[in-house]
Design a protein around this motif. Sequence first.
Motif, PDB file in Angstrom:
ATOM      1  N   ASN A  96       0.682  -1.150   0.058  1.00  0.00           N
ATOM      2  CA  ASN A  96       0.228   0.221  -0.507  1.00  0.00           C
ATOM      3  C   ASN A  96       0.805   1.141  -0.152  1.00  0.00           C
ATOM      4  OD1 ASN A  96      -2.635  -0.971  -0.148  1.00  0.00           O
ATOM      5  ND2 ASN A  96      -2.661  -1.780   2.176  1.00  0.00           N
ATOM      6  N   ASN A  97       0.949   1.662  -0.889  1.00  0.00           N
ATOM      7  CA  ASN A  97       1.700   2.700  -1.317  1.00  0.00           C
ATOM      8  C   ASN A  97       1.369   3.859  -2.033  1.00  0.00           C
ATOM      9  OD1 ASN A  97       5.217   4.257  -1.838  1.00  0.00           O
ATOM     10  ND2 ASN A  97       3.593   3.496  -4.207  1.00  0.00           N
ATOM     11  N   ALA A  98       0.375   3.938  -2.851  1.00  0.00           N
ATOM     12  CA  ALA A  98      -0.371   5.043  -2.958  1.00  0.00           C
ATOM     13  C   ALA A  98      -0.698   6.086  -1.838  1.00  0.00           C
ATOM     14  CB  ALA A  98      -1.604   4.422  -4.279  1.00  0.00           C
ATOM     15  N   GLY A  99      -0.193   7.463  -2.068  1.00  0.00           N
ATOM     16  CA  GLY A  99      -0.459   9.003  -0.805  1.00  0.00           C
ATOM     17  C   GLY A  99      -0.174   9.919  -1.532  1.00  0.00           C
ATOM     18  N   ILE A 100      -1.091  10.836  -1.091  1.00  0.00           N
ATOM     19  CA  ILE A 100      -1.273  11.516  -1.491  1.00  0.00           C
ATOM     20  C   ILE A 100      -0.852  12.988   0.484  1.00  0.00           C
ATOM     21  CG2 ILE A 100      -2.046  12.303  -3.576  1.00  0.00           C
ATOM     22  CD1 ILE A 100      -4.615  13.323  -0.941  1.00  0.00           C
ATOM     23  N   ILE A 101      -0.157  14.024   0.293  1.00  0.00           N
ATOM     24  CA  ILE A 101       0.115  14.994   1.433  1.00  0.00           C
ATOM     25  C   ILE A 101      -0.209  16.040   0.574  1.00  0.00           C
ATOM     26  CG2 ILE A 101       2.891  15.899   0.157  1.00  0.00           C
ATOM     27  CD1 ILE A 101       3.001  15.041   3.668  1.00  0.00           C
ATOM     28  N   LYS A 102      -1.186  17.303   2.301  1.00  0.00           N
ATOM     29  CA  LYS A 102      -1.855  18.344   1.182  1.00  0.00           C
ATOM     30  C   LYS A 102      -1.197  19.351   2.337  1.00  0.00           C
ATOM     31  CE  LYS A 102      -5.970  17.315  -1.109  1.00  0.00           C
ATOM     32  NZ  LYS A 102      -6.574  18.382  -1.890  1.00  0.00           N
ATOM     33  N   ARG A 103       0.092  20.058   1.979  1.00  0.00           N
ATOM     34  CA  ARG A 103       0.522  21.194   3.590  1.00  0.00           C
ATOM     35  C   ARG A 103      -0.518  22.621   3.437  1.00  0.00           C
ATOM     36  NH1 ARG A 103       4.481  18.970   0.451  1.00  0.00           N
ATOM     37  NH2 ARG A 103       5.493  16.987   1.066  1.00  0.00           N
ATOM     38  N   ILE A 104      -1.028  22.734   4.737  1.00  0.00           N
ATOM     39  CA  ILE A 104      -1.441  23.388   4.499  1.00  0.00           C
ATOM     40  C   ILE A 104      -2.189  23.772   6.751  1.00  0.00           C
ATOM     41  CG2 ILE A 104      -4.064  24.453   5.156  1.00  0.00           C
ATOM     42  CD1 ILE A 104      -4.513  22.159   2.225  1.00  0.00           C
ATOM     43  N   MET A 106      -2.873  23.597   9.857  1.00  0.00           N
ATOM     44  CA  MET A 106      -4.730  22.748  11.106  1.00  0.00           C
ATOM     45  C   MET A 106      -5.742  24.081   9.777  1.00  0.00           C
ATOM     46  SD  MET A 106      -6.069  20.395  12.846  1.00  0.00           S
ATOM     47  CE  MET A 106      -6.689  21.527  14.505  1.00  0.00           C
ATOM     48  N   ILE A 107      -5.786  25.396  10.548  1.00  0.00           N
ATOM     49  CA  ILE A 107      -7.169  25.901  10.945  1.00  0.00           C
ATOM     50  C   ILE A 107      -6.896  26.460   9.810  1.00  0.00           C
ATOM     51  CG2 ILE A 107      -7.025  26.621  13.361  1.00  0.00           C
ATOM     52  CD1 ILE A 107      -5.115  28.973  12.718  1.00  0.00           C
ATOM     53  N   GLU A 108      -6.109  26.322   8.262  1.00  0.00           N
ATOM     54  CA  GLU A 108      -6.831  26.644   7.277  1.00  0.00           C
ATOM     55  C   GLU A 108      -7.641  26.126   6.512  1.00  0.00           C
ATOM     56  OE1 GLU A 108      -3.452  29.038   6.099  1.00  0.00           O
ATOM     57  OE2 GLU A 108      -3.499  30.039   7.343  1.00  0.00           O
ATOM     58  N   MET A 109      -7.204  24.422   7.091  1.00  0.00           N
ATOM     59  CA  MET A 109      -7.456  23.356   6.303  1.00  0.00           C
ATOM     60  C   MET A 109      -8.940  23.292   6.058  1.00  0.00           C
ATOM     61  SD  MET A 109      -5.900  19.544   6.203  1.00  0.00           S
ATOM     62  CE  MET A 109      -5.060  18.934   5.033  1.00  0.00           C
ATOM     63  N   SER A 110     -10.100  22.600   5.071  1.00  0.00           N
ATOM     64  CA  SER A 110     -11.326  22.876   5.040  1.00  0.00           C
ATOM     65  C   SER A 110     -11.004  21.156   5.235  1.00  0.00           C
ATOM     66  CB  SER A 110     -11.506  22.738   3.441  1.00  0.00           C
ATOM     67  OG  SER A 110     -11.300  21.995   2.749  1.00  0.00           O
ATOM     68  N   ALA A 111     -12.227  20.838   5.963  1.00  0.00           N
ATOM     69  CA  ALA A 111     -12.939  19.082   6.784  1.00  0.00           C
ATOM     70  C   ALA A 111     -12.639  18.135   4.439  1.00  0.00           C
ATOM     71  CB  ALA A 111     -13.885  19.333   6.606  1.00  0.00           C
ATOM     72  N   GLN A 112     -13.032  19.269   3.957  1.00  0.00           N
ATOM     73  CA  GLN A 112     -12.930  18.194   2.384  1.00  0.00           C
ATOM     74  C   GLN A 112     -11.364  17.798   2.193  1.00  0.00           C
ATOM     75  OE1 GLN A 112     -15.327  20.448  -0.255  1.00  0.00           O
ATOM     76  NE2 GLN A 112     -13.850  18.539  -1.960  1.00  0.00           N
ATOM     77  N   ASP A 113     -10.562  18.485   2.500  1.00  0.00           N
ATOM     78  CA  ASP A 113      -9.351  18.304   2.177  1.00  0.00           C
ATOM     79  C   ASP A 113      -8.526  17.101   3.029  1.00  0.00           C
ATOM     80  OD1 ASP A 113      -8.406  19.974  -0.034  1.00  0.00           O
ATOM     81  OD2 ASP A 113      -8.331  21.912   0.728  1.00  0.00           O
ATOM     82  N   PHE A 114      -8.867  17.675   4.314  1.00  0.00           N
ATOM     83  CA  PHE A 114      -8.587  16.938   5.323  1.00  0.00           C
ATOM     84  C   PHE A 114      -9.078  15.266   5.354  1.00  0.00           C
ATOM     85  CE2 PHE A 114      -9.067  14.975   9.404  1.00  0.00           C
ATOM     86  CZ  PHE A 114      -7.513  15.115  10.051  1.00  0.00           C
ATOM     87  N   ARG A 115     -10.367  15.182   4.264  1.00  0.00           N
ATOM     88  CA  ARG A 115     -11.000  13.936   4.427  1.00  0.00           C
ATOM     89  C   ARG A 115     -10.209  13.144   3.147  1.00  0.00           C
ATOM     90  NH1 ARG A 115     -16.307  16.094   4.321  1.00  0.00           N
ATOM     91  NH2 ARG A 115     -17.226  15.947   7.117  1.00  0.00           N
ATOM     92  N   GLY A 155       4.935  14.967  14.497  1.00  0.00           N
ATOM     93  CA  GLY A 155       3.869  16.013  14.143  1.00  0.00           C
ATOM     94  C   GLY A 155       4.888  17.286  12.849  1.00  0.00           C
ATOM     95  N   ARG A 156       4.072  18.195  12.662  1.00  0.00           N
ATOM     96  CA  ARG A 156       5.162  19.215  11.937  1.00  0.00           C
ATOM     97  C   ARG A 156       3.709  20.501  11.500  1.00  0.00           C
ATOM     98  NH1 ARG A 156       6.628  20.911   7.371  1.00  0.00           N
ATOM     99  NH2 ARG A 156       6.727  20.072   5.632  1.00  0.00           N
ATOM    100  N   GLU A 157       4.639  21.786  11.570  1.00  0.00           N
ATOM    101  CA  GLU A 157       3.551  22.103  11.040  1.00  0.00           C
ATOM    102  C   GLU A 157       2.718  21.845   9.650  1.00  0.00           C
ATOM    103  OE1 GLU A 157       6.281  23.046  11.367  1.00  0.00           O
ATOM    104  OE2 GLU A 157       5.822  24.303  13.343  1.00  0.00           O
ATOM    105  N   THR A 158       1.148  22.031   9.640  1.00  0.00           N
ATOM    106  CA  THR A 158       0.857  21.917   8.036  1.00  0.00           C
ATOM    107  C   THR A 158       0.181  20.483   7.753  1.00  0.00           C
ATOM    108  OG1 THR A 158       2.930  21.668   6.562  1.00  0.00           O
ATOM    109  CG2 THR A 158       1.908  24.402   7.322  1.00  0.00           C
ATOM    110  N   VAL A 159       0.792  19.748   8.273  1.00  0.00           N
ATOM    111  CA  VAL A 159       0.405  18.525   7.533  1.00  0.00           C
ATOM    112  C   VAL A 159      -0.720  17.487   9.259  1.00  0.00           C
ATOM    113  CG1 VAL A 159       2.413  18.044   6.523  1.00  0.00           C
ATOM    114  CG2 VAL A 159       2.434  16.511   8.570  1.00  0.00           C
ATOM    115  N   SER A 160      -1.533  17.925   9.264  1.00  0.00           N
ATOM    116  CA  SER A 160      -2.567  17.671   9.917  1.00  0.00           C
ATOM    117  C   SER A 160      -3.026  16.324   9.746  1.00  0.00           C
ATOM    118  CB  SER A 160      -3.099  18.938  10.701  1.00  0.00           C
ATOM    119  OG  SER A 160      -4.518  18.791  10.191  1.00  0.00           O
ATOM    120  N   ALA A 161      -3.709  16.058   7.896  1.00  0.00           N
ATOM    121  CA  ALA A 161      -4.537  14.762   7.938  1.00  0.00           C
ATOM    122  C   ALA A 161      -3.607  13.924   7.537  1.00  0.00           C
ATOM    123  CB  ALA A 161      -4.915  15.806   6.921  1.00  0.00           C
ATOM    124  N   TYR A 162      -2.375  14.357   7.163  1.00  0.00           N
ATOM    125  CA  TYR A 162      -1.857  13.218   6.475  1.00  0.00           C
ATOM    126  C   TYR A 162      -0.526  12.372   8.015  1.00  0.00           C
ATOM    127  CZ  TYR A 162       2.776  11.631   4.463  1.00  0.00           C
ATOM    128  OH  TYR A 162       4.054  10.602   3.498  1.00  0.00           O
TER     129      TYR A 162
END
Length: 271
Positions: A96-104, A106-115, A155-162
């Motif tokens: 299971n390798n497929a993956g993405i990251i969104k660096r945003i 957290m308080i600016e990230m939409s629930a849709q991006d998180f999901r 953890g680190r800044e901007t990668v809460s969902a990841y």
Amino acid sequence: MTDFNMGNFSLEGKIALVTGATYGIGFALATAFAAAGATIVFNDRNQENVDKGLTNYKEAGIDAHGFVCDVTDEEAVGKMITQIEEEMGSIDILVNNAGIIKRIPMIEMSAQDFRQVIDIDLNGPFIMSKAVIPGMIKKGGGKIINICSMMSELGRETVSAYAAAKGGLKMLTRNIASEYGEYNIQCNGIGPGYIATPQTAPLREKRPDGSRHPFDSFIVAKTPAARWGNTEDLQGPAVFLASKASDFVNGHILYVDGGILAYIGKQPGDE
Ligand code: NAP
Ligand code: GCO
């Protein structure tokens, strides 16, 4: 002389499915599996990527089989697995390798991006694993390798969902091992450190004045090996976890990080 058999590292006769393996880490793992004797199957989410992947494998002298399939689409995954089983046989190794990251932040990230990140990075491995485990049980065993992250631990800044997804993937790994270990299924994770791939390219981009990206210098200072990893660094660990040599290793996350997790970091001024 001991009676240890080096053939235990061979993947001769095995069918390996690596998700999102057109390029980057997935491609490097698949080429190592091919060198160890496995038949390679990969998927990606559109035809353009699959075609690119087929060209990349051909150039590497590997006769790979490519499928268009989004790992979040349970119906499409089911169809792909059935087709692979009918045409090639049941799958011995799933990565299971497929993956993405969104660096945003957290308080600016939409629930849709998180999901979306959770959907690809965590639900995807669940859907894929669920689809291959019955065939592995029938066959008498199998190997599942989940590509985790430093963010399975840190953890680190901007990668809460990841971080949430990769932390979850670590626990999914342990749970699959717990639930299906008795069927001779080993489910382990690889936790790559910072590896130079398209996913991390934005963190290595030079500044307009030609200087290094601050994150680039930060990672080199934070890594005892004093460099970014390359995709080849992950090949030996992956072949080990895919092979008979690791038959009693289950629910383990093998961090391949040049020592990052062992290290408190340099004191300011010494970078
Ligand atoms: P990458 O270069 O971005 O490759 C990821 C591949 O997955 C791409 O081919 C991508 O296709 C495909 N993909 C994305 N979503 C998909 C979906 N829903 N269904 C099928 N395929 C999909 O990434 P990478 O750096 O090689 O990373 C591979 C894995 O290692 C990821 O899980 C990543 O989180 C993890 N990882 C990477 C690093 C690193 O430092 N690079 C470190 C630790 C862990 P598209 O081109 O269409 O997006
Ligand atoms: C980031 C990075 C990471 C890595 C990797 C580390 O922005 O911090 O992209 O998350 O890709 O997963 O192991």
